[in-house]
Enzyme design. Structure first.
Site, PDB file in Angstrom:
ATOM      1  N   GLU A  62     -52.557 -21.880 -60.261  1.00  0.00           N
ATOM      2  CA  GLU A  62     -53.517 -22.869 -59.764  1.00  0.00           C
ATOM      3  C   GLU A  62     -54.922 -22.317 -59.624  1.00  0.00           C
ATOM      4  OE1 GLU A  62     -50.420 -22.858 -58.824  1.00  0.00           O
ATOM      5  OE2 GLU A  62     -49.811 -24.907 -59.302  1.00  0.00           O
ATOM      6  N   HIS A 131     -45.578 -32.804 -50.446  1.00  0.00           N
ATOM      7  CA  HIS A 131     -45.865 -33.530 -51.698  1.00  0.00           C
ATOM      8  C   HIS A 131     -46.414 -34.928 -51.408  1.00  0.00           C
ATOM      9  CE1 HIS A 131     -43.332 -30.344 -53.335  1.00  0.00           C
ATOM     10  NE2 HIS A 131     -43.579 -30.726 -54.550  1.00  0.00           N
TER      11      HIS A 131
HETATM   12  C1  LIG Z   1     -48.052 -24.166 -56.287  1.00  0.00           C
HETATM   13  C2  LIG Z   1     -47.213 -25.144 -57.030  1.00  0.00           C
HETATM   14  N1  LIG Z   1     -47.554 -25.502 -58.290  1.00  0.00           N
HETATM   15  C3  LIG Z   1     -46.815 -26.381 -58.982  1.00  0.00           C
HETATM   16  C4  LIG Z   1     -45.689 -26.943 -58.434  1.00  0.00           C
HETATM   17  C5  LIG Z   1     -44.848 -27.949 -59.251  1.00  0.00           C
HETATM   18  N2  LIG Z   1     -43.607 -27.298 -59.715  1.00  0.00           N
HETATM   19  C6  LIG Z   1     -42.474 -27.363 -59.009  1.00  0.00           C
HETATM   20  S1  LIG Z   1     -41.228 -26.458 -59.666  1.00  0.00           S
HETATM   21  C7  LIG Z   1     -42.201 -25.986 -60.978  1.00  0.00           C
HETATM   22  C8  LIG Z   1     -41.665 -25.057 -62.031  1.00  0.00           C
HETATM   23  C9  LIG Z   1     -41.159 -23.777 -61.420  1.00  0.00           C
HETATM   24  O1  LIG Z   1     -40.622 -22.940 -62.405  1.00  0.00           O
HETATM   25  P1  LIG Z   1     -39.838 -21.633 -62.026  1.00  0.00           P
HETATM   26  O2  LIG Z   1     -40.642 -20.795 -61.121  1.00  0.00           O
HETATM   27  O3  LIG Z   1     -39.389 -20.976 -63.275  1.00  0.00           O
HETATM   28  O4  LIG Z   1     -38.583 -22.141 -61.166  1.00  0.00           O
HETATM   29  P2  LIG Z   1     -37.396 -23.069 -61.666  1.00  0.00           P
HETATM   30  O5  LIG Z   1     -37.804 -24.475 -61.433  1.00  0.00           O
HETATM   31  O6  LIG Z   1     -37.155 -22.765 -63.085  1.00  0.00           O
HETATM   32  O7  LIG Z   1     -36.257 -22.697 -60.799  1.00  0.00           O
HETATM   33  C10 LIG Z   1     -43.475 -26.544 -60.867  1.00  0.00           C
HETATM   34  C11 LIG Z   1     -44.556 -26.324 -61.832  1.00  0.00           C
HETATM   35  C12 LIG Z   1     -45.368 -26.570 -57.114  1.00  0.00           C
HETATM   36  N3  LIG Z   1     -44.312 -27.068 -56.485  1.00  0.00           N
HETATM   37  N4  LIG Z   1     -46.129 -25.671 -56.445  1.00  0.00           N
END
Ligand SMILES: Cc1ncc(C[n+]2csc(CCOP(=O)(O)OP(=O)(O)O)c2C)c(N)n1
Ligand SMILES: Cc1ncc(C[n+]2csc(CCOP(=O)(O)OP(=O)(O)O)c2C)c(N)n1
Ligand SMILES: [Mg+2]
Ligand SMILES: [Mg+2]
Lengths: 327, 340, 327, 340
Positions: A62, A131
């Site tokens: 971000e 959220h």
């Molecule tokens: C700071 C932030 N940015 C974006 C999001 C939206 N978001 C939620 S889960 C996700 C992907 C996360 O990927 P990863 O770290 O690989 O975890 P996984 O979902 O694969 O377990 C995103 C972009 C968020 N919750 N918080």
């Protein structure tokens, strides 16, 4: 006019601006991929037309989404940075407030920062504390920023266009619960000017000022009040900074009564600013003091009954409107 | 600067003069600060002149740099006008940033200096964005970003490194390791081998150099910048140096061991460079002339700055934003000549 | 009573709490070292008494200073996280607002987050756009947070103690230009309760509500007005959330006139909230509508004449007060 | 669990049952979501069960974990009550977080589960803080933090790694590399060799394991956690796995190549574990019984959750903060039964 979903209308607006100006590009997480869910479709298909240099799928970073947008803006392009939600936008407040908002000023006008940062606000069913936040008041309080919060598909499209064309940094706050809402969208370019309110319902007894999804609920409240013979004028501000004082003053001059309705936590919200301003500016026109309605000062709870307790509803707006009318 | 000129005494003499310009600027700025002529505080670049000078010597006017809070040296090296900078410090008309920013917000977009910065690490994320703009526009330019050792512990540093590699951007990261972060010894709060190892973890090519040796910095910067220009993607240059002065103008260095500053002062870059020049056959007079020219230019800048008027208070309302008035004071609260 | 500098009084308060409770500790950049400059002496010498586990010199890692404080608070300690300035605090808004402020609530009361985050506000001569911001309004608008902005050495010390003892997360906003200011500090424990205003000057014609350094300027304005025979009551709120409504309402009940003075940008500032609240709550007591004074909506400029143009000064407060009095 | 029991079929059978519990929970949660019984959305842990289970099997009740948005599996593995969790998802009285948080904010402090998290990477910085609290209090406990592959591109990840090393904290970082970050292939936005190389740049010892192999995860976690407990400082465990389901309950996986999901489904951890157990001589009936017990427990949890009442709207005002009322609706705006 074509009936369109909010997210589709805004995507159309973005695509049209990208066709119009090759320096416009977008960056953010998951922009070039298709979820199949609702919220990730704001960029659906754009990668095919514009390619990965203009629809940039970013790492989860971000600070850099925002910071890079600032750097790219001062270096002569027009980025649209998507932070998905105002809640995640909190991870990049520094880059937005300390850099984007101040660069033109603190460098003595040498540079402009023509960027748009999209960060959606509002409660979406069951999204809970992290959220659901509506932080528009923070950015209204921040010199250097323009703040936009459209409430209809046409305004979403038309204001995004103006935001992209603006040389000021614009915080573009969609409401998550509007993404799937539909409405009439003009077939022409449909640019909506920044800083101009929309009088969505005319009336003579009371003015309700609102923005974003709450303006739609204010319309519902006005409709209910109309059933009781009360004529309510509903103003959808659309742009929160600069907000359309002329439109509000004129309406208050006509009705003498003002209620400001917001979805955000009431304490310290933008409604207080409108109240403070109108109280001073329209002192003689006001038949009773200005009122406001906003959410209790608590995080957004999860379970439905509690979530509803948080919400500013048409019924609550009606009840508050009656208080204004009876005073 | 063509390749065969590199390491040529004539070129190094020129860069020596730039270093003297920076040194003189910082010394005079401190004097002005002590005399109450500077509205805010200043972060001096004394002892680090070789880094900014050596790097910027290999950049073009059309290239960009992004700096940090310690930006005087970078600005001068990139070609900003010291007189306008001095006016900025003294808050006068004609300052680089219209006297709106002061020492920490010096910028000169006309020479590609996109700004000093009061918030650590933000120049890095902005830098990758500037590089992305270059790539999008298909321009033949690159970006160099300066970052302090202490700042490499902030998260945006890593995000920016990753980002630069992912999009293969034309950018050089210059880490100026001056040993300290404010009053803290950086290595006391830094795990592992440090900045170079961290950059390598992102697959980024790295260079390590004695940041007090202008000739060495110039050569390594040429190589690194050549790689960036040649489309080899982001490069990382780690320059070892030492901040001989206090962190800010008020800093009394109470946190340092006795003699530490003096010991390190012996390695300051100007003396070493002058010695190199002498060894390479440049006449002492020519070396002294370069230094004197630099000081003369800065002294004139100080005089010009002192003579320049303060900006009118009403200028404060300019350049906030196009849309929406700054909500200036109403008539009854407006005060001729500013505050009471 | 002992005459003390603000920064020394607050440091004393911290040391006393650290002696009282071994779970209290502090973390931040440069806490254990001595600059010799003014602003870095808020922790001077504490490392000698409390050692490096309780006076923790951190890397430059704002996200983690704030995030670690949250984690350490839920795990049973009482951290005092120092972010130096509200401007750098912007690098850790997420950890403060999304985590510290919400954890108790969104985990259904399972945890408390007893932390204090120090982030100084205010214009300090020549500090310019990125080292001068007053962001208290953002945190008042954030459910879950207590916001404190002391204006005297005694209040700084006494409120820091209460903040440390509080089980709520407290945003403790000193004014950078007060660090070197002196005042009388009580020799006893001197705890100042959160949420209680201080009536620093009694009066009957007009109430001026303020906080932080601006409360001192309001006192100067009141003094000037007294010369003209106007009796001004000055209330130093000290705590901004929860603010002492009882004290303000009582004063407005007496004077019928209210002016709110703040240093921050006027648009969207905390003064608007007080205006909005008092306008509704004290409608019948008010002889004229509430007024406010705050800075123009612009970043803080550097050069002295422009910086002064930004400032809310005693003279400006006096001029605005006259407006209230004459209406 | 004493050392000699490790890899003993009886122990692995127990852990297999935990994995089944997680699987059953996620399947039933999806059904509940599809039936409109879940107020928000859910992130399922299907396919990753071996990671949370293998790690938490080596933790004590007094140890802490910090989780992320995909927290159901971590919670169950750490000992949270699935029934209370199901109630939380359905927004009912008796939910782990009093129905205030939902799927993304499940926490059970009574078993050291300090919370799922809706903001990526924040668990990391909070985790090092929790470890610092342990160190300050001199407690005999450790912290484990779970982080997704995509999240390793956020700045706070690096800050937390550095911080943990600087203060030599008792913490295990568990990177669950499930290949995707939402709809993005993580490697498409990740430079260099990835999480392990990045952790090593901070001098942190690392472990790499097939995250779909419970026996392997259990063994490696035991070693890594043993090192943390033994005062060897922070350790980093990288578990390679795959997210077989959509990112969230609504995700239709449009971004995947045909057959990719199916191909990876063949490697899902429960089947492999069952096969291992059978090979080690556990009777098929016992394996089936473990699975059935898990499903029965979750089915009962679903029934209990469905039968549980919704919380009263007025509970919304509780637990905001001690000081300052939440400014509840005035009398005329209060609505029996909540919103209109
Ligand atoms: C700071 C932030 N940015 C974006 C999001 C939206 N978001 C939620 S889960 C996700 C992907 C996360 O990927 P990863 O770290 O690989 O975890 P996984 O979902 O694969 O377990 C995103 C972009 C968020 N919750 N918080
Ligand atoms: C985000 C942020 N945190 C803290 C500060 C305060 N600060 C200014 S300079 C500095 C030390 C920087 O050290 P380093 O990166 O090594 O650069 P140097 O000063 O040595 O050139 C600090 C902590 C800041 N300006 N911004
Ligand atoms: Mg340094
Ligand atoms: Mg992943």
């Amino acid at each position: 006019m074509t009936e369109m979903m909010f997210q589709d209308a805004v995507r159309e607006g973005l695509a049209e601006e990208m066709r119009r100006d090759p320096l416009v590009w977008a960056l953010g997480e998951d922009l070039s991929t298709a979820h199949g869910g609702t919220s990730a479709n704001q960029y659906l298909g754009l990668i095919d037309e514009f390619g990965p240099k203009r629809i940039v799928n970013t790492p989860i970073s971000e600070n850099t989404i925002m910071g890079a947008a600032v750097g790219a803006a001062v270096a002569g392009t027009r980025p649209v940075a998507d932070l998905r939600m105002a809640d995640f936008g909190m991870c990049a407040v520094d880059e937005l407030v300390n850099q984007a908002a101040k660069i033109r000023y603190m460098f003595g006008g040498q540079a402009r920062v023509p960027l748009v940062v999209r960060q959606a606000i509002g409660v979406r069913k069951g999204a809970a504390a992290q959220h659901s936040q509506s932080t528009e008041a923070w950015y209204v309080h921040t010199p250097g920023l323009v703040v936009v919060a459209p409430g209809t598909p046409a305004d979403g499209r038309g204001l995004l266009k103006s935001a992209i064309r603006s040389d000021d940094p614009v915080v573009f706050m969609e409401h998550k619960d509007l993404w799937g809402a539909t409405g009439e969208v003009p077939d022409d370019e449909g640019v909506v000017p920044l800083g101009k309110a929309s009088i969505v319902r005319e009336g003579s007894d009371l003015t309700i000022v609102s923005w974003s999804r709450m303006a739609r609920l204010a319309e519902e409240a006005a409709e209910a009040l109309a059933g009781d013979g009360v004529s309510v004028e509903v103003i959808d501000l659309r742009t929160l900074w600069p907000w359309d004082k002329a439109a509000v003053y004129a309406s208050v001059g006509k009705t003498g009564r003002l209620l400001v309705a917001q979805e955000a936590v009431q304490v310290g919200g933008f409604a207080a600013e409108i109240m403070a301003d109108v109280t001073e500016a329209c002192a003689s026109a006001l038949e009773t003091h200005v009122r406001r309605i906003g959410a209790p000062r608590m995080p957004v709870p999860y379970a439905e009954p509690m979530e509803n307790e948080y919400r500013v509803t048409p019924a609550r707006i009606v009840a508050k409107a009656r208080e204004v009318l009876e005073s | 600067m063509s390749e065969q000129n590199r390491n040529e005494p004539a070129r190094i003499l020129q860069l020596y003069e730039t270093m003297c310009l920076i040194r003189a600027f910082e010394e005079r700025a401190e004097e002005a600060f002590d005399a109450g002529l500077v509205n805010g505080s200043i972060h001096q670049y004394i002892g680090q002149e070789a880094v900014g000078t050596g790097v910027c010597a290999n950049l073009r006017d059309t290239d960009y740099i992004l700096s940090n809070h310690r930006g005087h040296g970078h600005s001068i090296a990139k070609g900003a006008d010291p007189e306008a900078m001095m006016k900025e410090l003294m808050g006068r008309v004609g300052g680089t940033s219209g006297a709106k920013g002061g020492s920490m917000h010096i910028a000169d977009f006309s020479v590609g200096m996109l700004g000093a910065n009061g918030v650590l690490a933000d120049g890095l994320t902005m830098g990758v964005g500037a590089a992305q703009a270059i790539a999008l526009k298909g321009e033949d330019a690159i970006v160099a970003v300066f970052v302090g050792d202490g700042t490499t512990n902030r998260g945006p540093f890593y995000e920016a490194l990753n980002w630069a590699m992912v999009y293969e951007l034309p950018i050089l990261f210059v880490c100026e390791n001056n040993t300290y972060a404010s009053s803290t010894l950086t290595r006391s709060v830094t795990a592992g081998e440090g900045p170079v190892a961290r950059a390598q973890a992102f697959g980024m090519p790295t260079f390590d150099v004695d940041g007090n040796d202008l000739v060495a910095v110039d050569a390594v910067a040429a190589e690194a910048i050549g790689a960036v220009r040649g489309g080899k993607g982001p490069q990382f240059l780690h320059a070892r140096t030492y901040r001989v002065k206090g962190h800010i103008s008020r800093d009394k260095l109470l946190y340092r061991a006795e003699g530490e500053t003096e010991e390190n002062w012996k390695r300051e870059p100007l003396g070493a460079c002058a010695a190199w020049l002498a060894e390479e056959g440049i006449a002492e007079d020519d070396i002294a002339a370069a230094r004197d020219a630099a000081y003369a230019r800065i002294d004139a800048a100080v005089e010009a700055a002192k003579a320049a008027p303060f900006p009118d208070a009403s200028l404060a309302y300019q350049d906030v934003q196009d849309l929406g008035p700054p909500e200036i004071w109403p008539e009854n609260l407006r005060m001729p000549g500013g505050a009471s």
